[in-house]
Write a protein that holds these residues in place. Sequence first.
Motif, PDB file in Angstrom:
ATOM      1  N   LEU A  30       0.936  -0.854  -0.231  1.00  0.00           N
ATOM      2  CA  LEU A  30      -0.062  -0.392  -0.446  1.00  0.00           C
ATOM      3  C   LEU A  30       0.725   1.278   0.191  1.00  0.00           C
ATOM      4  N   GLY A  31       2.494   1.273   0.945  1.00  0.00           N
ATOM      5  CA  GLY A  31       2.928   2.432   0.648  1.00  0.00           C
ATOM      6  C   GLY A  31       3.250   2.397  -1.067  1.00  0.00           C
ATOM      7  N   MET A  32       4.345   1.848  -1.263  1.00  0.00           N
ATOM      8  CA  MET A  32       4.793   1.673  -2.795  1.00  0.00           C
ATOM      9  C   MET A  32       3.426   1.371  -3.936  1.00  0.00           C
ATOM     10  N   ALA A  33       2.156   1.723  -3.886  1.00  0.00           N
ATOM     11  CA  ALA A  33       1.039   2.053  -4.702  1.00  0.00           C
ATOM     12  C   ALA A  33       0.990   3.101  -5.272  1.00  0.00           C
ATOM     13  N   LYS A  34       0.943   3.475  -6.264  1.00  0.00           N
ATOM     14  CA  LYS A  34       0.747   5.113  -6.533  1.00  0.00           C
ATOM     15  C   LYS A  34      -0.222   5.522  -6.810  1.00  0.00           C
ATOM     16  N   GLU A  35      -0.621   6.946  -6.103  1.00  0.00           N
ATOM     17  CA  GLU A  35      -2.428   7.714  -5.685  1.00  0.00           C
ATOM     18  C   GLU A  35      -3.005   7.357  -6.226  1.00  0.00           C
ATOM     19  N   ASP A  36      -2.772   6.564  -7.625  1.00  0.00           N
ATOM     20  CA  ASP A  36      -4.690   6.218  -8.196  1.00  0.00           C
ATOM     21  C   ASP A  36      -4.597   4.977  -7.816  1.00  0.00           C
ATOM     22  N   ASP A  37      -3.856   4.137  -7.737  1.00  0.00           N
ATOM     23  CA  ASP A  37      -3.963   2.602  -7.655  1.00  0.00           C
ATOM     24  C   ASP A  37      -4.302   2.402  -6.026  1.00  0.00           C
ATOM     25  N   ARG A  38      -4.090   3.015  -4.857  1.00  0.00           N
ATOM     26  CA  ARG A  38      -4.380   2.538  -3.634  1.00  0.00           C
ATOM     27  C   ARG A  38      -5.973   2.181  -3.460  1.00  0.00           C
ATOM     28  N   PRO A  39      -6.901   2.982  -4.061  1.00  0.00           N
ATOM     29  CA  PRO A  39      -7.989   2.281  -3.783  1.00  0.00           C
ATOM     30  C   PRO A  39      -8.784   0.610  -4.138  1.00  0.00           C
ATOM     31  N   VAL A  40      -7.737   0.291  -4.860  1.00  0.00           N
ATOM     32  CA  VAL A  40      -8.247  -0.378  -5.376  1.00  0.00           C
ATOM     33  C   VAL A  40      -7.232  -1.576  -4.678  1.00  0.00           C
ATOM     34  N   ILE A  41      -6.398  -1.090  -3.862  1.00  0.00           N
ATOM     35  CA  ILE A  41      -5.007  -2.578  -4.046  1.00  0.00           C
ATOM     36  C   ILE A  41      -5.597  -2.077  -2.168  1.00  0.00           C
ATOM     37  N   GLY A  42      -6.788  -0.864  -1.590  1.00  0.00           N
ATOM     38  CA  GLY A  42      -6.986  -0.678  -0.751  1.00  0.00           C
ATOM     39  C   GLY A  42      -8.546  -1.803  -0.003  1.00  0.00           C
ATOM     40  N   GLY A  43      -9.256  -1.810  -1.041  1.00  0.00           N
ATOM     41  CA  GLY A  43      -9.205  -2.758  -1.377  1.00  0.00           C
ATOM     42  C   GLY A  43      -9.256  -4.559  -0.505  1.00  0.00           C
ATOM     43  N   ILE A  44      -8.481  -4.832  -2.175  1.00  0.00           N
ATOM     44  CA  ILE A  44      -7.493  -5.945  -1.854  1.00  0.00           C
ATOM     45  C   ILE A  44      -7.000  -6.205  -0.807  1.00  0.00           C
ATOM     46  N   LEU A  45      -7.111  -5.341  -0.070  1.00  0.00           N
ATOM     47  CA  LEU A  45      -5.963  -5.342   1.232  1.00  0.00           C
ATOM     48  C   LEU A  45      -6.687  -5.913   2.375  1.00  0.00           C
ATOM     49  N   ILE A  46      -7.926  -5.320   2.443  1.00  0.00           N
ATOM     50  CA  ILE A  46      -8.641  -4.906   3.380  1.00  0.00           C
ATOM     51  C   ILE A  46      -9.749  -6.653   3.190  1.00  0.00           C
ATOM     52  N   GLY A  47     -10.262  -7.104   1.732  1.00  0.00           N
ATOM     53  CA  GLY A  47     -10.209  -8.546   1.720  1.00  0.00           C
ATOM     54  C   GLY A  47      -9.533  -9.880   2.321  1.00  0.00           C
ATOM     55  N   ALA A  48      -7.781  -9.453   2.084  1.00  0.00           N
ATOM     56  CA  ALA A  48      -6.960 -10.459   2.710  1.00  0.00           C
ATOM     57  C   ALA A  48      -7.313 -10.407   3.644  1.00  0.00           C
ATOM     58  N   SER A  49      -6.914  -9.186   4.507  1.00  0.00           N
ATOM     59  CA  SER A  49      -6.744  -9.015   5.758  1.00  0.00           C
ATOM     60  C   SER A  49      -8.054  -9.520   6.679  1.00  0.00           C
ATOM     61  N   GLY A  50      -9.509  -9.427   6.025  1.00  0.00           N
ATOM     62  CA  GLY A  50     -10.614  -9.953   6.277  1.00  0.00           C
ATOM     63  C   GLY A  50     -10.357 -11.436   6.860  1.00  0.00           C
ATOM     64  N   THR A  51      -9.597 -12.300   5.663  1.00  0.00           N
ATOM     65  CA  THR A  51      -9.575 -13.591   5.365  1.00  0.00           C
ATOM     66  C   THR A  51      -8.163 -13.715   6.837  1.00  0.00           C
ATOM     67  N   GLY A  52      -7.152 -12.962   6.476  1.00  0.00           N
ATOM     68  CA  GLY A  52      -6.554 -13.414   7.867  1.00  0.00           C
ATOM     69  C   GLY A  52      -7.104 -13.616   9.036  1.00  0.00           C
ATOM     70  N   LEU A  53      -7.840 -12.390   9.316  1.00  0.00           N
ATOM     71  CA  LEU A  53      -8.937 -12.819  11.175  1.00  0.00           C
ATOM     72  C   LEU A  53      -9.304 -13.958  11.459  1.00  0.00           C
ATOM     73  N   LEU A  54      -9.818 -14.442   9.734  1.00  0.00           N
ATOM     74  CA  LEU A  54     -10.578 -15.290   9.816  1.00  0.00           C
ATOM     75  C   LEU A  54     -10.061 -17.047  10.297  1.00  0.00           C
ATOM     76  N   VAL A  55      -9.375 -16.641   9.735  1.00  0.00           N
ATOM     77  CA  VAL A  55      -7.957 -18.165   9.888  1.00  0.00           C
ATOM     78  C   VAL A  55      -7.591 -18.046  11.424  1.00  0.00           C
ATOM     79  N   VAL A  56      -7.270 -16.559  11.681  1.00  0.00           N
ATOM     80  CA  VAL A  56      -6.740 -16.793  12.632  1.00  0.00           C
ATOM     81  C   VAL A  56      -8.286 -16.965  14.260  1.00  0.00           C
ATOM     82  N   GLY A  57      -9.420 -16.607  13.874  1.00  0.00           N
ATOM     83  CA  GLY A  57     -10.206 -17.016  14.872  1.00  0.00           C
ATOM     84  C   GLY A  57     -10.390 -18.290  14.281  1.00  0.00           C
ATOM     85  N   ALA A  58     -10.601 -18.735  13.274  1.00  0.00           N
ATOM     86  CA  ALA A  58     -10.838 -20.335  13.115  1.00  0.00           C
ATOM     87  C   ALA A  58      -9.288 -21.124  13.772  1.00  0.00           C
ATOM     88  N   VAL A  59      -8.292 -21.026  14.759  1.00  0.00           N
ATOM     89  CA  VAL A  59      -7.015 -21.365  14.879  1.00  0.00           C
ATOM     90  C   VAL A  59      -7.644 -20.760  16.395  1.00  0.00           C
TER      91      VAL A  59
END
Length: 154
Positions: A30-59
């Motif tokens: 997210l820090g290395m992304a261009k300003e125009d690409d940050r909303p798309v990358i941010g959305g993808i990263l939110i989904g990935a973070s949510g998945t990670g939290l689900l995995v931790v919750g499952a453990v």
Amino acid sequence: MSTSRPRPRPGEAAVLLTVLGLLVLEEIALGMAKEDDRPVIGGILIGASGTGLLVVGAVLLTRWLDARRPLPLPPAGPNGREYSARALEGFPMEAVRPLLLAQGAPQLGQLYSAWMLARAGRPAPWIARRLAIPLDAAQLLVDAARTPNLDQPR
């Protein structure tokens, strides 16, 4: 009461470290992304973070369910729950005897239960936590259960 601190199993530790590593990589991306690409990358990263939290919750849920699962008990006998002589074959009574005479010693029934769990392949820290016995007593029984008895025919 627990006799040792619960530590993550190797598989759990690998999952948790992977999730933490992905979170760090997400911040770098997210820090290395261009300003125009940050909303798309941010959305993808939110989904990935949510998945990670689900995995931790499952453990964590798996650990909680494992801690609440009842221990296997022997069948009831005329004097309460008893273990058969065959189930207790190889029980290291001579090695356990000093533990029974010590201050705050575990009961013999607890050690029999620990023996059965050790023969079933449970690790010593797990047995010590579940039965509230000293870790060294559980380790002694686990080591004895893993040692093949050469007197017994296979």
